[in-house]
Design a protein around this motif. Structure first.
Motif, PDB file in Angstrom:
ATOM      1  N   SER A 285       8.165 -26.238  -1.639  1.00  0.00           N
ATOM      2  CA  SER A 285       8.644 -25.402  -0.542  1.00  0.00           C
ATOM      3  C   SER A 285       7.548 -25.407   0.517  1.00  0.00           C
ATOM      4  O   SER A 285       6.433 -24.930   0.269  1.00  0.00           O
ATOM      5  N   ASP A 286       7.843 -25.970   1.696  1.00  0.00           N
ATOM      6  CA  ASP A 286       6.833 -26.145   2.740  1.00  0.00           C
ATOM      7  C   ASP A 286       7.110 -25.233   3.932  1.00  0.00           C
ATOM      8  O   ASP A 286       8.246 -25.168   4.421  1.00  0.00           O
TER       9      ASP A 286
ATOM     10  N   ARG B 134       2.097 -25.783   1.211  1.00  0.00           N
ATOM     11  CA  ARG B 134       3.033 -26.434   0.280  1.00  0.00           C
ATOM     12  C   ARG B 134       2.943 -25.716  -1.067  1.00  0.00           C
ATOM     13  O   ARG B 134       1.889 -25.638  -1.657  1.00  0.00           O
TER      14      ARG B 134
ATOM     15  N   HIS C  20       8.626 -27.713  13.916  1.00  0.00           N
ATOM     16  CA  HIS C  20       8.377 -28.407  12.648  1.00  0.00           C
ATOM     17  C   HIS C  20       9.316 -27.883  11.576  1.00  0.00           C
ATOM     18  O   HIS C  20       9.056 -26.884  10.920  1.00  0.00           O
ATOM     19  N   THR C  21      10.432 -28.566  11.408  1.00  0.00           N
ATOM     20  CA  THR C  21      11.440 -28.159  10.446  1.00  0.00           C
ATOM     21  C   THR C  21      10.962 -28.429   9.024  1.00  0.00           C
ATOM     22  O   THR C  21       9.982 -29.150   8.808  1.00  0.00           O
ATOM     23  N   SER C  22      11.675 -27.867   8.063  1.00  0.00           N
ATOM     24  CA  SER C  22      11.335 -28.102   6.655  1.00  0.00           C
ATOM     25  C   SER C  22      11.386 -29.584   6.325  1.00  0.00           C
ATOM     26  O   SER C  22      10.535 -30.097   5.583  1.00  0.00           O
ATOM     27  N   LYS C  23      12.367 -30.299   6.878  1.00  0.00           N
ATOM     28  CA  LYS C  23      12.487 -31.737   6.615  1.00  0.00           C
ATOM     29  C   LYS C  23      11.248 -32.477   7.111  1.00  0.00           C
ATOM     30  O   LYS C  23      10.744 -33.391   6.445  1.00  0.00           O
ATOM     31  N   PHE C  24      10.748 -32.083   8.282  1.00  0.00           N
ATOM     32  CA  PHE C  24       9.542 -32.718   8.824  1.00  0.00           C
ATOM     33  C   PHE C  24       8.337 -32.432   7.925  1.00  0.00           C
ATOM     34  O   PHE C  24       7.566 -33.326   7.592  1.00  0.00           O
TER      35      PHE C  24
ATOM     36  N   HIS D 118       6.030 -33.921  -1.537  1.00  0.00           N
ATOM     37  CA  HIS D 118       7.116 -32.932  -1.595  1.00  0.00           C
ATOM     38  C   HIS D 118       7.932 -33.086  -2.868  1.00  0.00           C
ATOM     39  O   HIS D 118       8.318 -32.103  -3.498  1.00  0.00           O
ATOM     40  N   SER D 119       8.186 -34.312  -3.268  1.00  0.00           N
ATOM     41  CA  SER D 119       8.965 -34.583  -4.481  1.00  0.00           C
ATOM     42  C   SER D 119       8.100 -35.345  -5.472  1.00  0.00           C
ATOM     43  O   SER D 119       7.546 -36.399  -5.143  1.00  0.00           O
TER      44      SER D 119
ATOM     45  N   ASN E 179       8.346 -31.653   4.782  1.00  0.00           N
ATOM     46  CA  ASN E 179       8.519 -32.306   3.475  1.00  0.00           C
ATOM     47  C   ASN E 179       8.033 -33.755   3.486  1.00  0.00           C
ATOM     48  O   ASN E 179       7.629 -34.283   2.449  1.00  0.00           O
ATOM     49  N   ASN E 180       8.086 -34.403   4.646  1.00  0.00           N
ATOM     50  CA  ASN E 180       7.726 -35.819   4.737  1.00  0.00           C
ATOM     51  C   ASN E 180       6.228 -36.051   4.902  1.00  0.00           C
ATOM     52  O   ASN E 180       5.777 -37.196   4.883  1.00  0.00           O
TER      53      ASN E 180
END
Length: 216
Positions: free
Chosen positions: A110-111, A215, A127-131, A143-144, A133-134
């Protein structure tokens, strides 16, 4: 430092010489320039020749007969693969995990942008969560991450320095929970001791990232 941590005697001297060679390369004291290309001689005893898949070759060289020693704590304790880039670390980790036949468990982080950042209000919309996460950088997991029982892992933070649970401590997973990982220490001081790793929040300090994020 990690290579020399558990070694004694003549083998320690060999590792010191290897470490000094690596440092000399980093300091530019070894090698020469040929047509604007830096050339560094590599000793034959550390070269792996005639390989079509470099990652498979270095894993086979470092962990021979891997399947026969998968439950032996001494086996991974005496072997390490060092990589110079995060992309190479990811490639080797994925290959090592694929050799393990146990069921896998994928963990997602969770970022968030740090609340302490003065520009938090503006950054949370940019800066979205998707950004977030990368982002891949030193000092935090991706992230994963996909793990299996029997896979070796390494701590990235100091959890309990007095007990030896410090950044760089290596462990092997014995159970995967939803919110905690149970592992056994591989270091000589704590070899075989059970360790519980909870969810923690990490803030990387990387000059390439102009803001702070967390993170978990």
């Amino acid at each position: 430092m990690r290579l020399q941590g558990n070694q004694l005697g003549t083998h320690l001297e060999e590792l010191r010489n290897f470490a000094n060679w690596i440092l000399a390369i980093g300091d530019g004291n070894i090698g020469r320039s040929i047509d604007d290309t830096e050339t560094i001689p590599i000793p034959n005893d550390i070269l792996i020749n005639d390989c079509t898949d470099p990652i498979s070759a270095i894993v086979d060289s470092t962990y021979p007969e891997f399947y026969n020693y998968s439950n032996d704590l001494d086996y991974p304790q005496q072997r390490k693969i060092l990589a110079s880039t995060l992309d190479m670390v990811d490639s080797i980790n994925e290959f090592m995990v694929s050799l393990n036949n146990n069921p896998e468990n994928t963990y997602l982080s969770s970022d968030t942008v740090c609340m302490s950042d003065h520009y938090f209000t503006a950054l949370e919309h940019v800066h979205t969560s998707k950004f977030l996460n990368n982002i891949k950088c030193f000092g935090i997991p991706n992230h994963s991450i996909t793990l299996k029982v029997g896979v070796s892992i390494m701590l990235l933070i100091n959890i309990d320095q007095l007990s030896g649970l410090c950044n760089g401590t290596r462990l092997v997973i014995i159970r995967l929970g939803d919110r905690v990982i149970e592992a056994k220490a591989l270091s000589e001081k704590m070899a075989g001791e059970k360790i519980f790793i909870p969810r923690v929040s990490l803030t990387p300090y990387d000059a390439r990232i102009p803001f702070k994020f967390q993170r978990r």
